[in-house]
Design a protein around this motif. Structure first.
Motif, PDB file in Angstrom:
ATOM      1  N   ASP A 118     -21.676  27.055 -22.378  1.00  0.00           N
ATOM      2  CA  ASP A 118     -22.308  26.156 -21.414  1.00  0.00           C
ATOM      3  C   ASP A 118     -23.378  25.301 -22.072  1.00  0.00           C
ATOM      4  N   ALA A 119     -24.117  25.870 -23.010  1.00  0.00           N
ATOM      5  CA  ALA A 119     -25.176  25.122 -23.675  1.00  0.00           C
ATOM      6  C   ALA A 119     -24.601  24.060 -24.599  1.00  0.00           C
ATOM      7  N   MET A 120     -23.405  24.282 -25.135  1.00  0.00           N
ATOM      8  CA  MET A 120     -22.812  23.336 -26.067  1.00  0.00           C
ATOM      9  C   MET A 120     -22.076  22.206 -25.363  1.00  0.00           C
TER      10      MET A 120
ATOM     11  N   LYS B 173     -31.584  13.946 -23.950  1.00  0.00           N
ATOM     12  CA  LYS B 173     -32.434  13.286 -24.929  1.00  0.00           C
ATOM     13  C   LYS B 173     -33.365  14.323 -25.529  1.00  0.00           C
ATOM     14  N   PHE B 174     -33.568  14.226 -26.810  1.00  0.00           N
ATOM     15  CA  PHE B 174     -34.457  15.176 -27.468  1.00  0.00           C
ATOM     16  C   PHE B 174     -35.627  14.486 -28.138  1.00  0.00           C
ATOM     17  N   GLY B 175     -35.687  13.186 -28.111  1.00  0.00           N
ATOM     18  CA  GLY B 175     -36.845  12.473 -28.642  1.00  0.00           C
ATOM     19  C   GLY B 175     -36.732  12.232 -30.136  1.00  0.00           C
TER      20      GLY B 175
ATOM     21  N   LEU C 228     -32.807  25.700 -37.111  1.00  0.00           N
ATOM     22  CA  LEU C 228     -32.208  24.856 -38.125  1.00  0.00           C
ATOM     23  C   LEU C 228     -32.992  25.072 -39.412  1.00  0.00           C
ATOM     24  N   PHE C 229     -32.273  25.372 -40.483  1.00  0.00           N
ATOM     25  CA  PHE C 229     -32.907  25.575 -41.779  1.00  0.00           C
ATOM     26  C   PHE C 229     -32.682  24.321 -42.615  1.00  0.00           C
ATOM     27  N   VAL C 230     -33.769  23.643 -42.984  1.00  0.00           N
ATOM     28  CA  VAL C 230     -33.714  22.433 -43.791  1.00  0.00           C
ATOM     29  C   VAL C 230     -34.181  22.807 -45.192  1.00  0.00           C
ATOM     30  N   THR C 231     -33.285  22.702 -46.164  1.00  0.00           N
ATOM     31  CA  THR C 231     -33.612  23.036 -47.548  1.00  0.00           C
ATOM     32  C   THR C 231     -33.904  21.748 -48.297  1.00  0.00           C
TER      33      THR C 231
ATOM     34  N   ASP D  52     -34.655  23.916 -29.905  1.00  0.00           N
ATOM     35  CA  ASP D  52     -35.018  23.622 -28.525  1.00  0.00           C
ATOM     36  C   ASP D  52     -35.942  22.411 -28.431  1.00  0.00           C
ATOM     37  N   ASP D  53     -37.020  22.413 -29.213  1.00  0.00           N
ATOM     38  CA  ASP D  53     -38.001  21.334 -29.086  1.00  0.00           C
ATOM     39  C   ASP D  53     -38.275  20.604 -30.389  1.00  0.00           C
TER      40      ASP D  53
END
Length: 141
Positions: A67-69, A82-84, A106-109, A125-126
């Motif tokens: 449902d979230a996807m 919208k997430f800004g 989310l892992f940003v390397t 989420d934010d």
């Protein structure tokens, strides 16, 4: 006498063949038989494991995740939430090497010349930075 060899002095005069004393092979036969059974058993276990892995169905995600996807549908049109505009603090001398999503993070390397130097953990989420892993060459002492 029906013997093919000549009797020597001190040989008994009986027609009974001399007994040969040799190793007892019964124990060896049991060991070889048990090892053969074990080889067949382990080969069967390996074959069943490979078969089950090849025919396994993919795991289905939970209904909450599905449902979230899914995007929201309003009036026949698909709209995304919208997430800004999210800005991440990446140092100027580093480049983004990889982005790896994991459930709600989310892992940003980031690093230089393909070598990871910093891993940023971001909330999906934010968009806030939850923390970071600073990968120094010195390490922990």
């Amino acid at each position: 006498m029906n013997q093919n060899r000549l009797l020597k002095e001190g040989d008994p005069m009986s027609e009974k063949a001399p007994e040969k004393s040799g190793p007892n092979l019964t124990l060896l036969k049991w060991i070889v038989g048990i090892l053969g059974v074990l080889i067949v058993l382990f080969a069967t276990v390996i074959a069943v494991t490979i078969y089950k892995r090849m025919t396994a169905m993919e795991t289905k995600s939970s209904p909450e995740m599905q449902d979230a996807m899914l995007p929201k549908v309003t009036g026949g049109r698909v709209t995304l939430e919208k997430f800004g505009d999210i800005r991440l603090p990446i140092p100027d001398d580093m480049d983004v090497i990889s982005l790896t999503p994991s459930s709600e993070r989310l892992f940003v390397t980031v690093g230089t010349e393909g070598a990871a130097r910093l891993i940023l953990v971001i909330s999906l989420d934010d968009g806030s930075v939850l923390g970071s892993f600073n990968l120094d060459k010195d390490g922990i002492q």
